[in-house]
Design an enzyme around this catalytic site. Structure first.
Site, PDB file in Angstrom:
ATOM      1  N   PHE A   1       0.979  -1.183   0.043  1.00 34.65           N
ATOM      2  CA  PHE A   1       0.080   0.002   0.062  1.00 34.65           C
ATOM      3  C   PHE A   1       0.834   1.346  -0.117  1.00 34.65           C
ATOM      4  O   PHE A   1       1.756   1.320   0.612  1.00 34.65           O
ATOM      5  CB  PHE A   1      -0.955   0.056   1.237  1.00 34.65           C
ATOM      6  CG  PHE A   1      -2.223  -0.832   1.211  1.00 34.65           C
ATOM      7  CD1 PHE A   1      -3.229  -0.368   0.918  1.00 34.65           C
ATOM      8  CD2 PHE A   1      -1.863  -2.245   1.583  1.00 34.65           C
ATOM      9  CE1 PHE A   1      -4.487  -1.262   0.983  1.00 34.65           C
ATOM     10  CE2 PHE A   1      -3.132  -3.036   1.536  1.00 34.65           C
ATOM     11  CZ  PHE A   1      -4.347  -2.707   1.337  1.00 34.65           C
ATOM     12  N   ASP A   2       0.479   2.168  -0.732  1.00 34.19           N
ATOM     13  CA  ASP A   2       0.829   3.480  -0.487  1.00 34.19           C
ATOM     14  C   ASP A   2       0.113   4.206   0.594  1.00 34.19           C
ATOM     15  O   ASP A   2      -0.924   3.546   1.106  1.00 34.19           O
ATOM     16  CB  ASP A   2       0.423   4.505  -1.716  1.00 34.19           C
ATOM     17  CG  ASP A   2       0.668   6.003  -1.656  1.00 34.19           C
ATOM     18  OD1 ASP A   2       1.894   6.337  -1.190  1.00 34.19           O
ATOM     19  OD2 ASP A   2      -0.162   6.636  -2.041  1.00 34.19           O
TER      20      ASP A   2
END
Length: 221
Positions: free
Chosen positions: A10-11
């Site tokens: 995930f960002d």
């Protein structure tokens, strides 16, 4: 039978926590204090880039010297941190997506252009620190997104082939980074509208993180 996808990376900014709007506020207020206007289109282009790259962009686009550009950037971060304590929110479905993917057996990691201190502050505030097996930050790599270095570093920390990683981003630069690393990108747009390029480079453009677990599971066939 082995999974096609082993890990989901995930960002953070604009994907899990709604920092991008605070960033715009920081640039606007810092600019007013220091007597320079940071155009909104330039603020949007900062998204996905690390601090040093944003400073270079300020120098190139606004003709600032390095000392002033650095001072402007630093003041923007000070304002952004101040606002975080009261104004920062999580994006819808963040906890639910992380919990569902972990329960389904996927390994979770974070890959953000933000520096380590900011990342840990944001994650701790929302109880997200313990969700990730590894965290890779912008101050660990020489090249920010859209270069693939940061996502390749994240996969290396997990010991997982990038081809067996899905990744989740809100920005075109982030999607380009994961795509160039050989991962399977998903985009959940926030302040930037997806272009045709994003539809071509992602497995799917999703309405929210609530849709992510089913979309990742769909890759398993």
């Amino acid at each position: 039978m082995a999974r096609i996808i082993e890990a989901v990376i995930f960002d953070m900014d604009g994907t899990l926590v709604d920092t991008e709007r605070l960033g715009f506020t920081g640039w606007e207020e810092a600019g007013r204090e220091l007597g320079v206007t940071v155009p909104s289109d330039l603020m949007r282009r900062f998204i996905g880039h690390n601090v040093s790259e944003s400073i270079e962009m300020l120098m190139d686009e606004l003709g600032l010297d390095r000392e002033f550009a650095t001072r402007l950037s630093d003041r923007h971060w000070e304002i952004r941190r101040e606002r975080t304590a009261t104004d920062l929110t999580m994006l819808p479905g963040a906890h639910e997506a992380l919990d569902a993917l972990k329960a389904a057996g996927y390994r979770l990691a974070l890959c953000t252009a933000s520096y380590r201190d900011i990342t840990e502050f944001n994650l701790t505030r929302f109880g997200l620190m313990g969700k990730f097996e590894s965290i890779t930050c912008g101050d660990e790599v020489a090249h920010g997104k859209p270069d693939p270095e940061i996502y390749l570093t994240a996969a290396s920390k997990l010991g997982v082939d990038p081809a067996r990683c899905a990744m989740v981003e809100d920005s075109p630069n982030g999607v380009r980074s994961g795509f160039a690393a050989g991962m399977r990108p998903f985009m959940v747009p926030n302040v930037l509208t997806p272009t045709e390029e994003m539809y071509q480079k992602t497995e799917a453009v999703l309405d929210s993180l609530f849709d992510l677990p089913a979309a990742v599971e769909a890759l398993e066939g």
